[in-house]
Motif scaffolding. Structure first.
Motif, PDB file in Angstrom:
ATOM      1  N   ALA A 193      31.155  53.510 -54.052  1.00 48.12           N
ATOM      2  CA  ALA A 193      30.617  53.518 -52.687  1.00 48.12           C
ATOM      3  C   ALA A 193      29.107  53.473 -52.802  1.00 48.12           C
ATOM      4  CB  ALA A 193      31.082  54.759 -51.933  1.00 48.12           C
ATOM      5  N   THR A 194      28.440  53.308 -51.662  1.00 44.26           N
ATOM      6  CA  THR A 194      26.983  53.198 -51.643  1.00 44.26           C
ATOM      7  C   THR A 194      26.374  54.463 -51.046  1.00 44.26           C
ATOM      8  OG1 THR A 194      27.143  50.812 -51.364  1.00 44.26           O
ATOM      9  CG2 THR A 194      25.031  51.836 -50.827  1.00 44.26           C
ATOM     10  N   ALA A 195      25.332  54.970 -51.678  1.00 36.95           N
ATOM     11  CA  ALA A 195      24.593  56.114 -51.140  1.00 36.95           C
ATOM     12  C   ALA A 195      23.747  55.611 -49.974  1.00 36.95           C
ATOM     13  CB  ALA A 195      23.722  56.738 -52.214  1.00 36.95           C
ATOM     14  N   GLU A 196      24.133  55.997 -48.748  1.00 33.66           N
ATOM     15  CA  GLU A 196      23.492  55.478 -47.546  1.00 33.66           C
ATOM     16  C   GLU A 196      22.644  56.549 -46.870  1.00 33.66           C
ATOM     17  OE1 GLU A 196      26.118  52.656 -45.142  1.00 33.66           O
ATOM     18  OE2 GLU A 196      27.570  54.045 -46.014  1.00 33.66           O
ATOM     19  N   ARG A 197      21.568  56.114 -46.264  1.00 32.85           N
ATOM     20  CA  ARG A 197      20.765  57.015 -45.435  1.00 32.85           C
ATOM     21  C   ARG A 197      21.148  56.772 -43.981  1.00 32.85           C
ATOM     22  NH1 ARG A 197      16.887  60.274 -46.617  1.00 32.85           N
ATOM     23  NH2 ARG A 197      16.685  59.425 -48.717  1.00 32.85           N
ATOM     24  N   LYS A 198      21.701  57.800 -43.356  1.00 27.22           N
ATOM     25  CA  LYS A 198      22.232  57.634 -42.003  1.00 27.22           C
ATOM     26  C   LYS A 198      22.360  58.994 -41.320  1.00 27.22           C
ATOM     27  CE  LYS A 198      27.072  57.897 -43.487  1.00 27.22           C
ATOM     28  NZ  LYS A 198      28.409  57.237 -43.452  1.00 27.22           N
TER      29      LYS A 198
END
Length: 356
Positions: free
Chosen positions: A45-50
């Motif tokens: 998965a991708t480490a997202e800023r949200k």
């Protein structure tokens, strides 16, 4: 001599053999071992800023927003109980009766005394007719007051009102609209003045009181949304909102938070329930919770290096909501993190991504 020479020869041969084996082992490239190990299949998965919803879990009991005691206002024998527990009553409805014979006798006596005082009053008015017709208003007022007191009419009127009030107190009425709970006495019981007969619960509006860790209180504010799951129906969430926050922390480091429920269908005061209060966190670096493993008590996230190897990263994590977790430090934004088969994974181990 021959035996000594033979032992010396064996010792020289063994030393040269070890050196040769050591030289051979050093000449084997370390990458060959890695190539011989089968790649571990992983999902990523991708480490997202949200925006990230931190979930605060707490349990408590449902309560009626209004719980009022119906009190017995005079002593006597409980003659009739007109309600049963769980019955809905309107404000002012009679729910029980006290034996009123004594109160009725007192009322009759008060009425007789009033008639007697009224007769005495009429006689005195006739005697002081001239004073009552005086042109001096002050004389007229003083004469009237003296006649009322002397005849006993004033006292008789007060006693009549008191007797009527005592008779009315033989009726136990609901102080508010709601459902009857915890009836304390049965018919025929001798009850005292100001004894509690029952509770009246306003069940059309329920609230949930829960205990929350003091560290989570800064994340909670008035009117914040929450999901409430009653133990009687744990699959269906009810809408709730934060109504009040107690400003005092108890000895266990907990703070009481009161939630109001939008619906109270099929619920009763005293039922256990679980609340999930949503506390939105903005601009957080977030990864799936499965991406975090713990080694020697420290949080670790494995990322993909060169598209085919795992990389060991010590990280500092923050809050989690059961599905996702905040990463405060340790990996950059948009990193590809491993979410499966990472419990026994090693640094620079060969991996194969099985999902895009």
């Amino acid at each position: 001599m021959r035996l000594s020479f033979y032992l010396l020869f064996l010792l020289v041969i063994s030393v040269f053999g070890c050196e040769e084996a050591k030289t051979d082992s050093q000449e084997i490239p370390s990458d060959s071992f890695r190539n011989e190990v089968a790649a571990t299949e992983v999902r990523v998965a991708t480490a997202e800023r949200k925006s990230f919803d931190y979930l605060i879990n707490a349990t408590g009991k449902l309560e009626a927003q209004s719980e009022v005691k119906a009190l017995i206002e005079r002593e006597g024998y409980l003659e009739k109980v007109l309600v049963v527990e769980g019955q809905f009553v309107e404000k002012g409805q009679i729910i029980a009766l006290i034996d009123k014979r004594e109160a009725e006798f007192a009322l009759e006596k008060a009425k007789i005394n009033l008639v007697k005082a009224q007769s005495e009053y009429d006689v005195l008015r006739a005697q002081f007719q001239l004073a009552l017709e005086s042109k001096d208003a002050k004389v007229v007022e003083n004469t009237k007051n003296r006649i009322l007191v002397t005849s006993g009419l004033s006292l008789a009127e007060v006693e009549l009102k008191e007797a009527e009030l005592n008779l009315a107190r033989c009726e136990v009425r609901a102080p508010v609209s709601g459902r009857v709970a915890n009836i304390k006495f049965r018919e025929g019981s001798l009850v005292a003045k100001n004894a509690e007969f029952a509770e009246i619960l306003s069940t059309d509006q329920l609230q949930l009181r829960v205990k929350v860790l003091e560290s989570d209180i800064p994340q909670i504010s008035s009117n914040q949304t929450a999901e409430v799951y009653p133990i009687s129906d744990p699959q269906n969430a009810l809408e709730g909102r934060v109504m009040a926050i107690n400003p005092k922390v108890d000895e266990n480091g907990l703070v009481q938070v009161t939630l109001t429920l939008k619906s109270s269908k099929n619920l009763l005061p005293g039922m256990n329930a679980r609340a999930i209060i949503r506390a939105p966190q903005r601009n957080s670096l977030v990864v799936p919770k499965d991406a975090v493993v713990y080694r020697s008590g420290r949080a670790v996230i494995f990322t993909i290096e060169n598209g085919k190897e795992s990389k060991w990263n010590y990280v500092e994590v923050g809050r989690d909501n059961g599905r996702e977790i905040e990463v405060l430090d340790g990996i950059p934004e948009n990193s590809t993190v491993i979410t499966t088969n990472n419990l026994q994974l090693a640094h620079q181990a060969p991996v194969k991504i099985v999902n895009p």
